[in-house]
Scaffold this active site. Structure first.
Site, mmCIF file in Angstrom:
data_model
loop_
_atom_site.group_PDB
_atom_site.id
_atom_site.type_symbol
_atom_site.label_atom_id
_atom_site.label_comp_id
_atom_site.label_asym_id
_atom_site.label_seq_id
_atom_site.Cartn_x
_atom_site.Cartn_y
_atom_site.Cartn_z
ATOM 1 C CE LYS A 164 -15.488 -6.461 -47.953
ATOM 2 N NZ LYS A 164 -14.583 -6.743 -46.878
ATOM 3 N NE ARG B 6 -12.273 -7.311 -41.619
ATOM 4 C CZ ARG B 6 -12.886 -8.464 -41.612
ATOM 5 N NH1 ARG B 6 -12.747 -9.260 -40.589
ATOM 6 N NH2 ARG B 6 -13.660 -8.834 -42.605
ATOM 7 N NE ARG C 278 -26.770 -12.128 -46.844
ATOM 8 C CZ ARG C 278 -25.498 -11.723 -46.836
ATOM 9 N NH1 ARG C 278 -24.879 -11.480 -47.971
ATOM 10 N NH2 ARG C 278 -24.858 -11.559 -45.701
ATOM 11 N NE ARG D 216 -25.154 -15.559 -43.266
ATOM 12 C CZ ARG D 216 -24.040 -15.126 -43.838
ATOM 13 N NH1 ARG D 216 -23.316 -15.939 -44.556
ATOM 14 N NH2 ARG D 216 -23.641 -13.880 -43.707
ATOM 15 N NE ARG E 236 -21.808 -9.210 -39.988
ATOM 16 C CZ ARG E 236 -22.244 -9.635 -41.184
ATOM 17 N NH1 ARG E 236 -23.525 -9.845 -41.377
ATOM 18 N NH2 ARG E 236 -21.401 -9.864 -42.157
#
Length: 227
Positions: free
Chosen positions: A19, A93, A127, A160, A171
């Site tokens: 996004k 959302r 990542r 992270r 998530r």
């Protein structure tokens, strides 16, 4: 001279769907104002505004920020963009947020990045970041020269918490549960435009071609090869 109507767009997609990259390209090529709920929240929390303090209290307790707080935050900000083309990111959302937004303005199109969850899991868990600078590496397509080490400082890279495999799965499940009804809401209204694929660079030309039917390309570079 006929003034074209202003574009009111929303971009949706799970975390890690690209996004941010797609939004940056839309801004560059079509000159729209980008309003990200995450950026706005962080800004308000940093400035310790009334909404920011309230939002932080919910986040600190691991709770979702209630619809009325998010709606108030975003709609207040949109008032200053009433003469601009804009792209909303991270809002709405929930269906309640979508309905509240509808009461204030007419949405023209909802761009949905339909990226398989397996692709996203591979992308996010690959990542790693250098905390001090914010430099991001991806083990698949932009790895560090030495595994686990920042190219410039030689300091260790970290993953992270958000990018750890178990967190990524949670998530994605939360996104699915919360956002599927919003996609359905816009699909019924005939506003949802889904773009499917596993690579942002392959999805982007289709999004670009679609938006060209609504807005002119304002970037200086050769529009034949949008990047």
């Amino acid at each position: 001279m006929v003034v074209p109507p202003l574009l009111r767009a929303v971009i949706m997609g799970p975390p890690g769907s690209g996004k941010g990259t797609v939004s940056a390209r839309i801004i560059k090529h079509f000159g729209v104002k980008h309003l990200s709920s995450g950026d706005l929240l962080r800004d308000n929390m940093q400035k310790k505004t009334e909404v920011g303090i309230l939002a932080k209290a919910y986040i600190d307790q691991g709770q979702l920020i209630p619809d009325h707080i998010m709606t108030q935050l975003m709609l207040n900000e949109l008032k200053s963009l009433d003469r601009c083309n804009w792209l909303l990111d991270g809002f709405p959302r929930t269906v309640a947020q979508a309905e509240a937004l509808d009461k204030e303005c007419h949405i023209d199109t909802v761009i949905d990045l339909d990226v398989p969850f397996e692709t996203i899991k591979c992308r996010l868990t690959a990542r790693w970041i250098h905390p001090a600078s914010g430099r991001v590496y991806n083990l698949e397509f932009s790895p560090p020269k030495v595994q686990g080490i920042d190219d410039i400082t030689g300091e260790p890279l970290v993953q992270r918490d958000d990018d750890k495999p178990e967190t990524v799965s949670k998530r994605l499940q939360a996104y699915d549960a919360q956002t599927k009804p919003v996609l359905e809401y816009y699909r019924k209204k005939g506003l949802l435009k889904s773009f499917s694929g596993t690579e942002t660079n392959k999805i982007w030309p289709h999004i670009y071609a679609f938006l060209q039917t609504k807005l002119p390309d304002v970037s200086q570079k050769d529009a034949a090869i949008p990047r």
